[in-house]
Motif scaffolding. Structure first.
Motif, PDB file in Angstrom:
ATOM      1  N   GLU A   1     -21.625  17.755  22.988  1.00  0.00           N
ATOM      2  CA  GLU A   1     -20.710  17.346  21.929  1.00  0.00           C
ATOM      3  C   GLU A   1     -20.331  18.530  21.036  1.00  0.00           C
ATOM      4  OE1 GLU A   1     -22.132  14.060  19.726  1.00  0.00           O
ATOM      5  OE2 GLU A   1     -22.504  12.782  21.464  1.00  0.00           O
ATOM      6  N   ILE A   2     -21.311  19.363  20.726  1.00  0.00           N
ATOM      7  CA  ILE A   2     -21.048  20.511  19.849  1.00  0.00           C
ATOM      8  C   ILE A   2     -20.088  21.497  20.519  1.00  0.00           C
ATOM      9  CG2 ILE A   2     -22.138  22.502  18.756  1.00  0.00           C
ATOM     10  CD1 ILE A   2     -24.595  20.750  18.275  1.00  0.00           C
ATOM     11  N   VAL A   3     -20.237  21.682  21.824  1.00  0.00           N
ATOM     12  CA  VAL A   3     -19.298  22.549  22.540  1.00  0.00           C
ATOM     13  C   VAL A   3     -17.883  21.985  22.435  1.00  0.00           C
ATOM     14  CG1 VAL A   3     -18.651  23.405  24.824  1.00  0.00           C
ATOM     15  CG2 VAL A   3     -21.031  23.498  24.087  1.00  0.00           C
ATOM     16  N   GLY A   4     -17.769  20.664  22.502  1.00  0.00           N
ATOM     17  CA  GLY A   4     -16.451  20.051  22.339  1.00  0.00           C
ATOM     18  C   GLY A   4     -15.883  20.240  20.955  1.00  0.00           C
ATOM     19  N   TRP A   5     -16.726  20.365  19.947  1.00  0.00           N
ATOM     20  CA  TRP A   5     -16.249  20.576  18.566  1.00  0.00           C
ATOM     21  C   TRP A   5     -15.734  21.991  18.358  1.00  0.00           C
ATOM     22  CZ3 TRP A   5     -21.277  18.389  15.940  1.00  0.00           C
ATOM     23  CH2 TRP A   5     -21.375  17.028  16.231  1.00  0.00           C
ATOM     24  N   MET A   6     -16.369  22.957  19.011  1.00  0.00           N
ATOM     25  CA  MET A   6     -16.073  24.354  18.707  1.00  0.00           C
ATOM     26  C   MET A   6     -14.657  24.735  19.145  1.00  0.00           C
ATOM     27  SD  MET A   6     -19.641  26.297  19.646  1.00  0.00           S
ATOM     28  CE  MET A   6     -21.087  26.074  18.614  1.00  0.00           C
ATOM     29  N   PRO A   7     -13.985  25.599  18.397  1.00  0.00           N
ATOM     30  CA  PRO A   7     -12.618  26.040  18.756  1.00  0.00           C
ATOM     31  C   PRO A   7     -12.647  27.091  19.859  1.00  0.00           C
ATOM     32  CG  PRO A   7     -13.292  27.080  16.700  1.00  0.00           C
ATOM     33  CD  PRO A   7     -14.413  26.139  17.079  1.00  0.00           C
ATOM     34  N   LEU A   8     -13.034  26.674  21.060  1.00  0.00           N
ATOM     35  CA  LEU A   8     -13.105  27.578  22.198  1.00  0.00           C
ATOM     36  C   LEU A   8     -11.921  27.357  23.121  1.00  0.00           C
ATOM     37  CD1 LEU A   8     -16.908  27.129  23.048  1.00  0.00           C
ATOM     38  CD2 LEU A   8     -15.876  28.935  21.666  1.00  0.00           C
ATOM     39  N   MET A   9     -11.696  28.325  24.014  1.00  0.00           N
ATOM     40  CA  MET A   9     -10.674  28.163  25.024  1.00  0.00           C
ATOM     41  C   MET A   9     -11.130  27.146  26.070  1.00  0.00           C
ATOM     42  SD  MET A   9      -9.580  32.156  25.531  1.00  0.00           S
ATOM     43  CE  MET A   9      -8.404  31.729  26.800  1.00  0.00           C
ATOM     44  N   ALA A  10     -10.174  26.611  26.805  1.00  0.00           N
ATOM     45  CA  ALA A  10     -10.500  25.570  27.781  1.00  0.00           C
ATOM     46  C   ALA A  10     -11.447  26.092  28.857  1.00  0.00           C
ATOM     47  CB  ALA A  10      -9.212  25.031  28.414  1.00  0.00           C
ATOM     48  N   ALA A  11     -11.230  27.325  29.334  1.00  0.00           N
ATOM     49  CA  ALA A  11     -12.112  27.889  30.359  1.00  0.00           C
ATOM     50  C   ALA A  11     -13.530  28.089  29.829  1.00  0.00           C
ATOM     51  CB  ALA A  11     -11.546  29.216  30.854  1.00  0.00           C
ATOM     52  N   GLN A  12     -13.655  28.477  28.557  1.00  0.00           N
ATOM     53  CA  GLN A  12     -14.987  28.656  27.980  1.00  0.00           C
ATOM     54  C   GLN A  12     -15.723  27.318  27.833  1.00  0.00           C
ATOM     55  OE1 GLN A  12     -13.899  30.646  24.362  1.00  0.00           O
ATOM     56  NE2 GLN A  12     -13.917  32.684  25.290  1.00  0.00           N
ATOM     57  N   LYS A  13     -14.995  26.294  27.401  1.00  0.00           N
ATOM     58  CA  LYS A  13     -15.625  24.979  27.284  1.00  0.00           C
ATOM     59  C   LYS A  13     -16.079  24.461  28.639  1.00  0.00           C
ATOM     60  CE  LYS A  13     -13.272  23.456  23.076  1.00  0.00           C
ATOM     61  NZ  LYS A  13     -12.420  22.403  22.454  1.00  0.00           N
ATOM     62  N   ASP A  14     -15.237  24.636  29.652  1.00  0.00           N
ATOM     63  CA  ASP A  14     -15.623  24.194  30.987  1.00  0.00           C
ATOM     64  C   ASP A  14     -16.868  24.932  31.476  1.00  0.00           C
ATOM     65  OD1 ASP A  14     -13.491  22.486  31.003  1.00  0.00           O
ATOM     66  OD2 ASP A  14     -12.155  23.856  32.070  1.00  0.00           O
ATOM     67  N   PHE A  15     -16.951  26.221  31.176  1.00  0.00           N
ATOM     68  CA  PHE A  15     -18.115  26.994  31.589  1.00  0.00           C
ATOM     69  C   PHE A  15     -19.393  26.476  30.927  1.00  0.00           C
ATOM     70  CE2 PHE A  15     -20.984  30.419  30.214  1.00  0.00           C
ATOM     71  CZ  PHE A  15     -21.523  30.774  31.442  1.00  0.00           C
ATOM     72  N   PHE A  16     -19.343  26.242  29.619  1.00  0.00           N
ATOM     73  CA  PHE A  16     -20.531  25.756  28.912  1.00  0.00           C
ATOM     74  C   PHE A  16     -20.935  24.365  29.383  1.00  0.00           C
ATOM     75  CE2 PHE A  16     -19.354  28.984  25.620  1.00  0.00           C
ATOM     76  CZ  PHE A  16     -20.548  29.693  25.653  1.00  0.00           C
ATOM     77  N   TRP A  17     -19.957  23.498  29.620  1.00  0.00           N
ATOM     78  CA  TRP A  17     -20.286  22.150  30.082  1.00  0.00           C
ATOM     79  C   TRP A  17     -20.915  22.182  31.479  1.00  0.00           C
ATOM     80  CZ3 TRP A  17     -15.220  20.558  27.478  1.00  0.00           C
ATOM     81  CH2 TRP A  17     -15.486  19.892  26.282  1.00  0.00           C
ATOM     82  N   GLU A  18     -20.379  23.011  32.373  1.00  0.00           N
ATOM     83  CA  GLU A  18     -20.968  23.117  33.702  1.00  0.00           C
ATOM     84  C   GLU A  18     -22.375  23.702  33.631  1.00  0.00           C
ATOM     85  OE1 GLU A  18     -19.922  22.029  36.531  1.00  0.00           O
ATOM     86  OE2 GLU A  18     -17.984  21.278  35.840  1.00  0.00           O
ATOM     87  N   ALA A  19     -22.579  24.706  32.769  1.00  0.00           N
ATOM     88  CA  ALA A  19     -23.906  25.301  32.632  1.00  0.00           C
ATOM     89  C   ALA A  19     -24.907  24.295  32.071  1.00  0.00           C
ATOM     90  CB  ALA A  19     -23.828  26.542  31.736  1.00  0.00           C
ATOM     91  N   LEU A  20     -24.484  23.502  31.101  1.00  0.00           N
ATOM     92  CA  LEU A  20     -25.390  22.491  30.533  1.00  0.00           C
ATOM     93  C   LEU A  20     -25.723  21.414  31.556  1.00  0.00           C
ATOM     94  CD1 LEU A  20     -23.843  22.152  26.959  1.00  0.00           C
ATOM     95  CD2 LEU A  20     -26.066  23.117  27.533  1.00  0.00           C
ATOM     96  N   ASP A  21     -24.751  21.008  32.365  1.00  0.00           N
ATOM     97  CA  ASP A  21     -25.042  20.034  33.421  1.00  0.00           C
ATOM     98  C   ASP A  21     -26.037  20.588  34.429  1.00  0.00           C
ATOM     99  OD1 ASP A  21     -23.415  18.087  32.367  1.00  0.00           O
ATOM    100  OD2 ASP A  21     -21.642  18.717  33.487  1.00  0.00           O
ATOM    101  N   LEU A  22     -25.875  21.869  34.774  1.00  0.00           N
ATOM    102  CA  LEU A  22     -26.810  22.494  35.704  1.00  0.00           C
ATOM    103  C   LEU A  22     -28.214  22.545  35.132  1.00  0.00           C
ATOM    104  CD1 LEU A  22     -27.326  24.013  38.352  1.00  0.00           C
ATOM    105  CD2 LEU A  22     -26.612  26.115  37.196  1.00  0.00           C
ATOM    106  N   LEU A  23     -28.339  22.928  33.869  1.00  0.00           N
ATOM    107  CA  LEU A  23     -29.658  22.978  33.235  1.00  0.00           C
ATOM    108  C   LEU A  23     -30.270  21.594  33.111  1.00  0.00           C
ATOM    109  CD1 LEU A  23     -28.964  25.582  30.396  1.00  0.00           C
ATOM    110  CD2 LEU A  23     -30.187  25.955  32.539  1.00  0.00           C
ATOM    111  N   GLN A  24     -29.436  20.598  32.838  1.00  0.00           N
ATOM    112  CA  GLN A  24     -29.955  19.245  32.708  1.00  0.00           C
ATOM    113  C   GLN A  24     -30.458  18.716  34.053  1.00  0.00           C
ATOM    114  OE1 GLN A  24     -27.164  16.595  30.911  1.00  0.00           O
ATOM    115  NE2 GLN A  24     -28.653  14.977  30.564  1.00  0.00           N
ATOM    116  N   ARG A  25     -29.719  19.006  35.124  1.00  0.00           N
ATOM    117  CA  ARG A  25     -30.191  18.579  36.450  1.00  0.00           C
ATOM    118  C   ARG A  25     -31.460  19.323  36.857  1.00  0.00           C
ATOM    119  NH1 ARG A  25     -24.569  18.953  37.653  1.00  0.00           N
ATOM    120  NH2 ARG A  25     -24.966  20.977  38.654  1.00  0.00           N
ATOM    121  N   THR A  26     -31.535  20.592  36.504  1.00  0.00           N
ATOM    122  CA  THR A  26     -32.741  21.366  36.827  1.00  0.00           C
ATOM    123  C   THR A  26     -33.952  20.851  36.076  1.00  0.00           C
ATOM    124  OG1 THR A  26     -31.345  23.306  37.196  1.00  0.00           O
ATOM    125  CG2 THR A  26     -33.707  23.686  36.920  1.00  0.00           C
ATOM    126  N   ALA A  27     -33.749  20.501  34.791  1.00  0.00           N
ATOM    127  CA  ALA A  27     -34.869  19.976  33.998  1.00  0.00           C
ATOM    128  C   ALA A  27     -35.330  18.619  34.505  1.00  0.00           C
ATOM    129  CB  ALA A  27     -34.456  19.873  32.527  1.00  0.00           C
TER     130      ALA A  27
END
Length: 568
Positions: free
Chosen positions: A530-556
């Motif tokens: 949610e916080i990544v969605g709040w931040m004024p980032l570019m679309a490619a940066q948001k997609d990168f953070f969301w994919e990385a968080l999903d990967l970490l969540q699946r790994t955990a």
């Protein structure tokens, strides 16, 4: 190999194979100069400048290119910019895109505007149910001159173009595996009426209640006995949304001209609110249960209370739901008697009214939300109701805003001109794709947004996005003065005082506190998304953070914790 063989065949046909000299076009223009190193290249013959060709021939050749390539070619140099911007090129392109289009609207560049309107027009939708959850495009009427407004009803979709033609898009109904009837796409279209200014239906979010369609149009009426000619009068025509049959019509005096219509109230006491060109609001009451009966009756047009009690007040726009109406008034800072029902610091450009909440966007691009927040539909990060307009700080300069039953949608554009769809509130039924549990803050939805999307709408079954680019519609947002930026600290007298423009450090500290307050790791991951969605980032940066968080969540969680395999 295929390209090489084709080139050899072409050279044999044209007789250029094996020759030292040939026809070559020099890429040069008065502003750019000749091609670097062109004089050093020997054995290639004398280059011929494209400027030696007649301008009519160059324009004729360029007009066969797709619109995207014409725009890209116009950005290469000054010469091609002038050629690609000529009205002759766009006239040929427009006639190729819309052969039946003859009349052009007013404007500085009518042919270029018409060509781009018809090139970018499109109605996209994504169904919430079923296995296939991707964006689809409906049929595009060839007679439509761009898309200005649209409205989905129970069975079909209605679209209004820029010349006042209202189209009736009929949907293809298919049976799902669960035995329910749902439509697949808009496969056919007919012209419902011409000369339309605006249209409206039942203001409730559920399309089941939209049985009738009210169309505000201009019609030629025969003159009075003893006079010649006819007069243009405004009227309201009522159509059945299921078949497009007109069941009722009311005509007003020729001295009254309206520009917008909205509905409010229940079926038996349906109130039609009509906004005049002068900013006055008139209303009349219609009983929808009696419209399909073959009889006529008289309705009375009355001045609305807001225009009767405040005659100096000029209304610029309206929005309504089943029980409330929102008025946008002309902003006059010198008028001390102007009512301030909503305490806003600046002029409001557009608004959206849901079932029990609303959203406002001011001239500086700031988003304000107010109303019920039980499901987090205000996007403030909590579920506390707001009795006054509350600014959503992490959203700036939205393109479109939509408020539904218990969720909200925002269409925004990033710094790289890519567009994305953000949503908050209840996520049940798939209304927030990618976030089935919902969110109390605006998060990026898993929807591929068209490049020229300009408006949106959501129903119980489907999400709609309208695409149409108007070159005469420039961004109307103003830059916020530095003294009024929220979070900007007061200037300090100390030389080494730290500056925090926009309150970025304070916002990050608040984000960390929210993450620490989460009890489990999974909750912290969801909060970080949610916080990544709040931040004024570019679309490619948001997609990168969301994919990385999903990967970490699946790994955990123990899913895919090993090293990646070649198959993966």
């Amino acid at each position: 190999m295929v390209r090489r063989s084709r080139r050899q065949k072409l050279q044999k046909v044209t007789g250029l194979c094996g020759r030292e000299e040939g026809l070559r076009v020099k890429r040069s223009c008065p502003s750019c100069g000749p091609e670097p190193g062109g004089e050093e290249k020997k054995g290639r013959g004398n280059p011929i400048s494209v400027q030696l060709f007649p301008p009519e021939l160059v324009e004729h050749i360029i007009s066969f290119l797709p619109v995207r390539d014409v725009v890209a070619l116009g950005q290469t140099c000054h010469y091609f910019h002038e050629v690609c911007d000529a009205e002759g090129v766009w006239r040929r392109i427009c006639r190729r895109l819309s052969p039946r289009l003859r009349e052009q609207g007013s404007g500085v560049r009518p042919w270029k505007r018409a060509a781009i309107l018809n090139y970018t027009k499109g109605l996209y939708f994504q169904a919430f149910g079923g296995r296939r959850r991707c964006l689809s495009k409906s049929v595009a009427p060839l007679l439509a001159h761009g898309y200005r407004r649209f409205l989905p009803t129970k069975d079909h979709v209605f679209i209004l173009d820029y010349v006042g033609t209202l189209f009736f898009l009929k949907n293809a109904l298919v049976s799902s595996t669960l035995g329910q009837i749902q439509w697949k796409r808009a496969c056919r279209y007919v012209v419902l009426c011409r000369g339309a200014k605006d249209f409206a239906s039942d203001p409730r979010c559920d399309t089941v209640y939209r049985k009738y369609l009210y169309v505000l149009a201009t019609r030629e009426q025969p003159g009075v006995v003893g006079t010649t000619g006819s007069r243009a009068c405004d009227c309201v025509e009522v159509y059945l949304q299921s078949s497009g049959q007109r069941v009722f019509k009311m005509t007003f005096h020729h001295s009254m001209s309206f520009k917008q219509i909205v509905l409010v109230g229940q079926e038996t006491q349906r109130a039609l609110l009509l906004l005049t060109e002068e900013g006055k609001i008139y209303s009349l009451v219609v009983n929808e249960t009696q419209l399909d009966q073959p009889r006529s009756y008289t309705v009375q047009l009355a001045l609305r209370k807001v225009s009767r009690c405040l005659p100096h007040l000029r209304v610029a726009g309206m929005a309504s739901n089943q029980s409330s109406t929102l008025y946008i008034t002309a902003f006059d800072p010198l008028d001390q008697q102007m009512p301030l029902a909503l305490s806003l610091p600046a002029k409001v450009l557009f608004c959206a009214l849901g079932y029990n909440h609303l959203g406002l966007v001011d001239e500086f691009g700031r988003l304000f939300m107010q109303g019920n927040n039980r499901y987090g539909q205000l996007g403030t990060g909590d579920r506390m109701d707001r009795g006054e307009p509350t600014q959503v700080h992490y959203l700036q300069r939205p393109i479109a805003l939509w408020c539904g039953l218990n969720h909200s949608l925002v269409l925004s554009q990033g710094s790289d001109f890519s567009k994305e769809l953000l949503g908050c509130g209840c996520g049940a039924g798939g209304r927030l794709p990618g976030w089935p549990k919902g969110s109390a803050s605006f998060v990026k939805l898993h929807v591929k947004v068209p490049l020229c999307a300009c408006s949106l709408c959501s129903t119980r079954e489907c999400l709609y996005m309208l695409s149409s680019h108007d070159i005469e519609h420039h961004p109307t947002y103003r830059d916020l003065p530095a003294s009024r930026v929220v979070g900007t600290p007061e200037p300090s007298l100390g030389a080494g005082a730290s500056q925090d423009p926009g309150g970025a450090a304070q916002a990050c500290e608040e984000y960390l506190n929210q993450i620490h307050s989460c009890p489990t790791l999974q909750d912290r991951m969801e909060k970080m998304k949610e916080i990544v969605g709040w931040m004024p980032l570019m679309a490619a940066q948001k997609d990168f953070f969301w994919e990385a968080l999903d990967l970490l969540q699946r790994t955990a969680a123990g899913v895919g914790s090993g090293p990646p395999t070649p198959e993966s």
